[in-house]
Design a protein around this motif. Structure first.
Motif, PDB file in Angstrom:
ATOM      1  N   THR A   8      18.588 -54.152 -27.352  1.00  0.00           N
ATOM      2  CA  THR A   8      19.023 -54.503 -28.436  1.00  0.00           C
ATOM      3  C   THR A   8      20.304 -54.260 -28.439  1.00  0.00           C
ATOM      4  O   THR A   8      21.068 -53.770 -27.550  1.00  0.00           O
ATOM      5  CB  THR A   8      18.414 -53.308 -29.526  1.00  0.00           C
ATOM      6  OG1 THR A   8      19.018 -52.083 -29.322  1.00  0.00           O
ATOM      7  CG2 THR A   8      16.785 -53.153 -29.419  1.00  0.00           C
ATOM      8  N   ARG A  40      22.205 -52.345 -29.798  1.00  0.00           N
ATOM      9  CA  ARG A  40      22.752 -50.902 -29.875  1.00  0.00           C
ATOM     10  C   ARG A  40      22.892 -50.426 -28.404  1.00  0.00           C
ATOM     11  O   ARG A  40      23.831 -49.657 -28.156  1.00  0.00           O
ATOM     12  CB  ARG A  40      21.564 -49.761 -30.217  1.00  0.00           C
ATOM     13  CG  ARG A  40      21.648 -48.337 -30.130  1.00  0.00           C
ATOM     14  CD  ARG A  40      23.091 -48.215 -31.259  1.00  0.00           C
ATOM     15  NE  ARG A  40      22.508 -47.929 -32.672  1.00  0.00           N
ATOM     16  CZ  ARG A  40      22.058 -46.830 -33.074  1.00  0.00           C
ATOM     17  NH1 ARG A  40      21.888 -45.723 -32.410  1.00  0.00           N
ATOM     18  NH2 ARG A  40      21.479 -46.755 -34.435  1.00  0.00           N
ATOM     19  N   ARG A  49      11.306 -50.499 -30.019  1.00  0.00           N
ATOM     20  CA  ARG A  49      10.880 -49.329 -29.541  1.00  0.00           C
ATOM     21  C   ARG A  49      11.795 -48.708 -29.014  1.00  0.00           C
ATOM     22  O   ARG A  49      11.891 -47.489 -28.641  1.00  0.00           O
ATOM     23  CB  ARG A  49       9.734 -49.284 -28.535  1.00  0.00           C
ATOM     24  CG  ARG A  49       8.520 -50.156 -29.470  1.00  0.00           C
ATOM     25  CD  ARG A  49       7.547 -49.389 -30.303  1.00  0.00           C
ATOM     26  NE  ARG A  49       6.911 -48.436 -29.248  1.00  0.00           N
ATOM     27  CZ  ARG A  49       6.303 -47.321 -29.465  1.00  0.00           C
ATOM     28  NH1 ARG A  49       5.967 -47.147 -30.856  1.00  0.00           N
ATOM     29  NH2 ARG A  49       5.467 -46.646 -28.548  1.00  0.00           N
ATOM     30  N   CYS A  50      12.514 -49.508 -27.804  1.00  0.00           N
ATOM     31  CA  CYS A  50      13.654 -48.867 -26.957  1.00  0.00           C
ATOM     32  C   CYS A  50      15.072 -49.497 -27.046  1.00  0.00           C
ATOM     33  O   CYS A  50      14.938 -50.684 -27.532  1.00  0.00           O
ATOM     34  CB  CYS A  50      13.115 -49.494 -25.623  1.00  0.00           C
ATOM     35  SG  CYS A  50      14.114 -49.008 -24.111  1.00  0.00           S
ATOM     36  N   ALA A  51      15.949 -48.764 -27.368  1.00  0.00           N
ATOM     37  CA  ALA A  51      17.336 -49.293 -27.861  1.00  0.00           C
ATOM     38  C   ALA A  51      17.946 -50.046 -26.751  1.00  0.00           C
ATOM     39  O   ALA A  51      18.696 -51.186 -27.124  1.00  0.00           O
ATOM     40  CB  ALA A  51      18.164 -47.897 -27.996  1.00  0.00           C
ATOM     41  N   CYS A  63      17.542 -47.416 -19.245  1.00  0.00           N
ATOM     42  CA  CYS A  63      17.548 -46.658 -20.365  1.00  0.00           C
ATOM     43  C   CYS A  63      19.065 -46.486 -20.775  1.00  0.00           C
ATOM     44  O   CYS A  63      20.028 -46.381 -19.988  1.00  0.00           O
ATOM     45  CB  CYS A  63      16.757 -45.231 -20.030  1.00  0.00           C
ATOM     46  SG  CYS A  63      17.092 -43.953 -21.193  1.00  0.00           S
ATOM     47  N   VAL A  64      19.352 -46.702 -22.322  1.00  0.00           N
ATOM     48  CA  VAL A  64      20.592 -46.451 -22.764  1.00  0.00           C
ATOM     49  C   VAL A  64      21.264 -44.859 -22.209  1.00  0.00           C
ATOM     50  O   VAL A  64      22.538 -45.037 -21.925  1.00  0.00           O
ATOM     51  CB  VAL A  64      20.629 -46.614 -24.183  1.00  0.00           C
ATOM     52  CG1 VAL A  64      22.072 -46.204 -24.769  1.00  0.00           C
ATOM     53  CG2 VAL A  64      20.203 -47.862 -24.460  1.00  0.00           C
ATOM     54  N   VAL A  65      20.552 -44.193 -22.263  1.00  0.00           N
ATOM     55  CA  VAL A  65      21.126 -42.756 -21.960  1.00  0.00           C
ATOM     56  C   VAL A  65      21.278 -42.474 -20.492  1.00  0.00           C
ATOM     57  O   VAL A  65      22.732 -42.093 -20.226  1.00  0.00           O
ATOM     58  CB  VAL A  65      19.738 -41.658 -22.351  1.00  0.00           C
ATOM     59  CG1 VAL A  65      20.663 -40.069 -22.005  1.00  0.00           C
ATOM     60  CG2 VAL A  65      19.718 -41.766 -23.859  1.00  0.00           C
ATOM     61  N   PHE A  66      20.534 -43.124 -19.722  1.00  0.00           N
ATOM     62  CA  PHE A  66      20.861 -42.958 -18.182  1.00  0.00           C
ATOM     63  C   PHE A  66      22.066 -43.729 -17.861  1.00  0.00           C
ATOM     64  O   PHE A  66      22.824 -43.725 -17.166  1.00  0.00           O
ATOM     65  CB  PHE A  66      19.837 -43.237 -17.378  1.00  0.00           C
ATOM     66  CG  PHE A  66      18.672 -42.051 -17.504  1.00  0.00           C
ATOM     67  CD1 PHE A  66      19.089 -40.807 -17.682  1.00  0.00           C
ATOM     68  CD2 PHE A  66      17.357 -42.469 -17.282  1.00  0.00           C
ATOM     69  CE1 PHE A  66      18.074 -39.802 -17.842  1.00  0.00           C
ATOM     70  CE2 PHE A  66      16.300 -41.534 -17.294  1.00  0.00           C
ATOM     71  CZ  PHE A  66      16.842 -40.025 -17.588  1.00  0.00           C
ATOM     72  N   GLY A  89      21.015 -55.210 -34.197  1.00  0.00           N
ATOM     73  CA  GLY A  89      21.548 -53.841 -34.137  1.00  0.00           C
ATOM     74  C   GLY A  89      20.632 -53.003 -33.598  1.00  0.00           C
ATOM     75  O   GLY A  89      20.752 -51.985 -32.808  1.00  0.00           O
ATOM     76  N   GLN A  90      19.381 -53.006 -34.044  1.00  0.00           N
ATOM     77  CA  GLN A  90      18.216 -52.214 -33.687  1.00  0.00           C
ATOM     78  C   GLN A  90      17.033 -52.863 -33.189  1.00  0.00           C
ATOM     79  O   GLN A  90      16.027 -52.235 -32.938  1.00  0.00           O
ATOM     80  CB  GLN A  90      17.967 -51.180 -35.065  1.00  0.00           C
ATOM     81  CG  GLN A  90      19.056 -50.426 -35.412  1.00  0.00           C
ATOM     82  CD  GLN A  90      18.467 -49.415 -36.160  1.00  0.00           C
ATOM     83  OE1 GLN A  90      17.518 -48.800 -35.997  1.00  0.00           O
ATOM     84  NE2 GLN A  90      19.641 -48.365 -36.563  1.00  0.00           N
ATOM     85  N   THR A 118      25.506 -42.790 -18.752  1.00  0.00           N
ATOM     86  CA  THR A 118      25.835 -41.712 -17.539  1.00  0.00           C
ATOM     87  C   THR A 118      26.407 -42.657 -16.082  1.00  0.00           C
ATOM     88  O   THR A 118      27.502 -42.316 -15.635  1.00  0.00           O
ATOM     89  CB  THR A 118      24.959 -40.856 -17.017  1.00  0.00           C
ATOM     90  OG1 THR A 118      24.384 -40.449 -18.195  1.00  0.00           O
ATOM     91  CG2 THR A 118      25.358 -39.658 -16.168  1.00  0.00           C
TER      92      THR A 118
END
Lengths: 261, 163
Positions: A129, A131, A124-126, A164-167, A102-103, A170
């Motif tokens: 993983t 996540r 280091r980077c989700a 990137c998970v965040v990008f 998960g991480q 979106t």
């Protein structure tokens, strides 16, 4: 002789009980706020399904990020050692273990004795993983358990431009608004994650046979996507992939107590 | 520093670019990081900067990844850490990411910050602390810098006359 392994992960806790190297019981729970609490609860579950009590366990080994908080463990071992040990023990031909949790995600090369010779690790980077899939499933309002069957329905998986998970979150919302079907998006997400994990696996030189462990391996979509990304057939572990770390810990406990694993 | 990327640009005395680096691959170190954190804390972006000024012991965020940092902030929030300390910790985490980019192009004084994020006083203060030097304040709205540069170039193209 009964031995136990207790794997306290970031999202879930796993315990197994073995009798002379044979799996007799296992238990998985969601992690509790305190690792020690997780350890006690998950072990109680495993003991009850084995019909045993803590006094019957000759030796217990802790692993996972909370491995030092297992009060009844004789020793703590890294999850890399445990996953390598167990994966090779479950499938003697295995030389590379890919563990997606998960991480974090790990690629582990083992020798014929199950000893770790090399490993690579991403925490280091989700993205890369478990996540990643969890966040995306959340954004689409679907359950993590449904991801595999949705990916199987994909006809033209999307190609994500963001890592990137965040990008990426979106990006998939835009894709949904643009009318792309959920199965194609889910298929694309599996490919993206598989691609990231494949680079990790190649960095330890992908010796065959290759197996996949960790909670994410329960997702058949991920299994297939990783086979495609690596271009090799993966060997399945003949047990719940999520408990492999705990199995390795129980095997090490058996060795410590004088057994011959 | 913009909403979705971050650049470090080193200039010569004439304003020509000598070296630059961009990060648009990872949300951490971009304005998006602050947006995510402000939303998590339930405050406006402007408040994030303002609140940080009242911090007494800023929290430390170990992970660079926005996703992991979110989880860390939740832990601090549940542990009852005051909002100003959380806000300051977020700004410092942001500044430390950008400082890495800035150092990679080689820092030469004077240094200034442009883009929407530069309006956040908390990040500016954290950057000054992180780089160990004062930042030169701009006389214009930092968000307009890109457009201002475009207008200066337009004037040059027009030979200093009407475009």
């Amino acid at each position: 002789m009964l031995t136990a392994g207790c794997d306290i992960g970031s999202l879930s806790a796993k315990a197994v009980i073995m009798e002379d190297g044979v799996l007799v019981a296992s238990h998985v729970i969601f992690a509790k706020p305190e690792p020690e609490e997780s350890a006690r609860a998950v072990m109680a579950g495993a003991l009850s399904s084995a019909g045993a009590s803590l006094e019957d366990i000759a030796c217990c080994v802790g692993t996972g990020y909370g491995r030092n908080s297992v009060p009844f463990a004789r020793a703590a071992e890294s999850e890399i050692t445990c996953h390598g040990k167990a994966a090779q023990w479950l499938n003697p031909g295995v030389r590379t273990v890919i563990d997606i949790g998960g991480q974090d995600a790990k690629a582990i090369r083992v020798d014929p004795a199950g000893t770790v010779v090399r490993y690579a690790y991403n925490d280091r980077c989700a993205s890369g993983t478990g996540r990643f899939l969890e966040v995306m499933a959340g954004a689409m309002g679907i359950g993590v358990d449904d991801l595999g069957s949705l990916a199987a329905q994909a006809q033209d998986p999307v190609r994500l431009s963001n890592q990137c998970v965040v990008f990426a979150e979106t990006e998939i919302i835009s894709l949904i608004n643009a009318g792309r079907g959920v199965p194609d998006i889910v298929g694309g997400l599996h490919r993206a994650l598989a691609h990231r994990v494949a680079s990790l696996a190649r960095s330890v030189d992908l010796a065959q046979e290759v197996t996949m462990t960790g909670g994410v391996a329960k997702n058949p979509g991920m299994f297939q996507a990783l086979e495609e990304a690596l271009g090799v057939k993966l060997v399945r572990v003949d047990t719940d992939p999520q408990i492999v770390g705990a199995v390795g810990a129980a095997l090490l406990a058996w060795q410590m107590a004088g057994g011959t694993a | 520093m913009g909403g979705q990327d971050c650049k470090a640009i080193r200039l010569d005395a004439k304003g020509e670019i000598e070296k630059f680096l961009t990060n648009d691959k990872c949300a951490s170190g971009t304005g998006r990081f602050l947006e995510v954190m402000a939303q998590l804390l339930g405050v406006d972006l402007e408040d994030l900067g303002r609140m940080a000024a009242r911090a007494t012991a800023p929290v430390t965020l170990a992970g660079a990844c926005t996703v992991w940092a979110q989880a860390e902030v939740v832990v601090h929030l549940n542990a009852g850490r005051p909002m100003p300390d959380l806000a300051a910790g977020v700004n410092e985490a942001m500044a430390s990411r950008i400082a890495i980019l800035a150092r990679a192009v080689g820092i030469e004084k004077d240094v200034c910050m442009s883009g929407g994020v530069a309006k956040n006083a908390g990040v500016v203060a954290a950057m000054e602390k992180g780089l160990g030097m004062p930042l030169r304040r701009l006389k214009v709205d930092p968000q307009l810098m890109g457009a201002l540069g475009a207008a200066v170039i337009a004037r040059e193209k027009a030979g200093g006359n009407r475009c």
